[in-house]
Design an enzyme around this catalytic site. Sequence first.
Site, mmCIF file in Angstrom:
data_model
loop_
_atom_site.group_PDB
_atom_site.id
_atom_site.type_symbol
_atom_site.label_atom_id
_atom_site.label_comp_id
_atom_site.label_asym_id
_atom_site.label_seq_id
_atom_site.Cartn_x
_atom_site.Cartn_y
_atom_site.Cartn_z
ATOM 1 N N ASP A 186 -9.821 -3.209 -6.147
ATOM 2 C CA ASP A 186 -9.301 -2.574 -4.935
ATOM 3 C C ASP A 186 -10.143 -1.348 -4.593
ATOM 4 O O ASP A 186 -10.199 -0.391 -5.366
ATOM 5 C CB ASP A 186 -7.840 -2.167 -5.160
ATOM 6 C CG ASP A 186 -7.124 -1.736 -3.887
ATOM 7 O OD1 ASP A 186 -7.765 -1.091 -3.033
ATOM 8 O OD2 ASP A 186 -5.925 -2.039 -3.746
ATOM 9 N N SER A 189 0.845 -1.195 0.000
ATOM 10 C CA SER A 189 0.000 0.000 0.000
ATOM 11 C C SER A 189 0.883 1.249 0.000
ATOM 12 O O SER A 189 1.667 1.448 -0.926
ATOM 13 C CB SER A 189 -0.961 -0.048 1.191
ATOM 14 O OG SER A 189 -1.996 0.899 1.033
ATOM 15 N N HIS A 247 -8.228 -4.708 -1.271
ATOM 16 C CA HIS A 247 -7.010 -3.984 -0.912
ATOM 17 C C HIS A 247 -6.187 -4.815 0.059
ATOM 18 O O HIS A 247 -6.584 -5.044 1.206
ATOM 19 C CB HIS A 247 -7.356 -2.632 -0.279
ATOM 20 C CG HIS A 247 -6.145 -1.786 -0.009
ATOM 21 N ND1 HIS A 247 -5.395 -1.230 -1.026
ATOM 22 C CD2 HIS A 247 -5.530 -1.439 1.146
ATOM 23 C CE1 HIS A 247 -4.389 -0.552 -0.506
ATOM 24 N NE2 HIS A 247 -4.431 -0.675 0.817
#
Length: 342
Positions: free
Chosen positions: A272, A144, A300
Site C-alpha cells: 500500500d 481508508s 491502496h
Amino acid sequence: MSRTLFSADFCAPRGLGNRHVQTLLPRFRRLPPLARETEIINLPDGDFVELAWAQPAPTRADAPVFVLFHGLEGSFDSPYARELMRAASEMGWRAVLMHFRGCGQAPNRLARVYHSGDTADAYWVIGQLALRYPRAIKVAAGVSLGGNMLLKLVAEQGGDGLDLAGAIAISAPLDLAASADALNRGFARVYQRHLLSALKRKITTKMAAGPLPITLNARQLAGLETFWAYDNAVTAPLHGFQSASDYYRRASAGRLLGDIELPTLILHAADDPFMPADLFSRLPAPSDAVRLEIARQGGHVGFVESRQGRLNSWLARRVAWQLERWAAHLTPHRSLAAGPNG
C-alpha cells in the site's frame, strides 16, 4: 504466525501487480449501476450527515444491515463504495453509506468538517439504525480513513457498546503520522496532491461562507503542500487539536488494536503506497477478536483481480463472503458466540 495474522488470498492479474497500477485501476473501470435514496440525519450539535441507501431496499424489517464509511473525500460514487454497496445489496442486505460531514451532495452547516478520528457521527448513526432495525444483524465496514475511524470507534466502545455483529476495515491508515510521511515520498506525492486539492477546495468554500477558527488566507492555504502542513494549519485547529502531531497521535487507531472486542476483519496490502511497508510491526498486536489478512499486492484500496477473463473487485468478493459467514453464525446485537474468525 500470529493467531490473528493471515495471508489474504488476493492474486493480482499478470502485468497488473504494481502497487500504483492496483491503486489507480479501479478508477478506470466502469462503475456498476446502483440506485440510491438520500436521507438527511440531523446530529446533536446542529449539523447533519447524508445517508445514501442502496435501492431497491429489502422489505423485511429484520433484513441484515451493511453500513459503510468511505475514505478521505470519498462518497457513494467512489469505485470501492459502489462495488461494496452493490455486493451487499445483491445479497439481500440493507446497504447504507454514511457521508462524512460535507462529503454528500450539500456542504455541512457548521464551521468544521471531519477527520480520521472523528467517531461521534458514526456512533450516532449506528445508534439510529439500532432503533430502526432492532432485530437486524448489522455489520459496519470502513475504507481508508473510514476504516481507521471505525476501528477507533470499535475499540473505544468495547464489545457491548455498539449494535454491531462485526466490523471490517480496508486499507486503514492506522498510523496517521507514518501515512503522512509515506504520502510525501516518490510517486505517492501524486495522491497527496490530488487529495489536498480536494480538501483545499472544500475549505476555500467554507472560508468564503463565514469565519473559521483558523488563521489562514487563501494564498497561505494554497501553499500547504503536504499533509503535515495542511493538518497542522487546518485539521488540527478546526477540530480542537494542538498540532498535526497531536491530531495524528490521538486519532490513529493502530495503538488501540489490542483493545478490540468485537469480531473484526482487517484487510491490508503490504505494498500500500499510502503506508509504510512495516506498518503492523510498528503497532501493538491485535486482540484475539481481530482477523488481520495481509495481501502481498493490492495497493491502496485496489485489489483488482481477474475472474473468468474479466477484471473484478476482490474486495467486494471477500467482504461478501464475510457478510455471509457472519449472517449465518451471529445473532443481532453484541453476539460474540461465533468467535473472532467466524
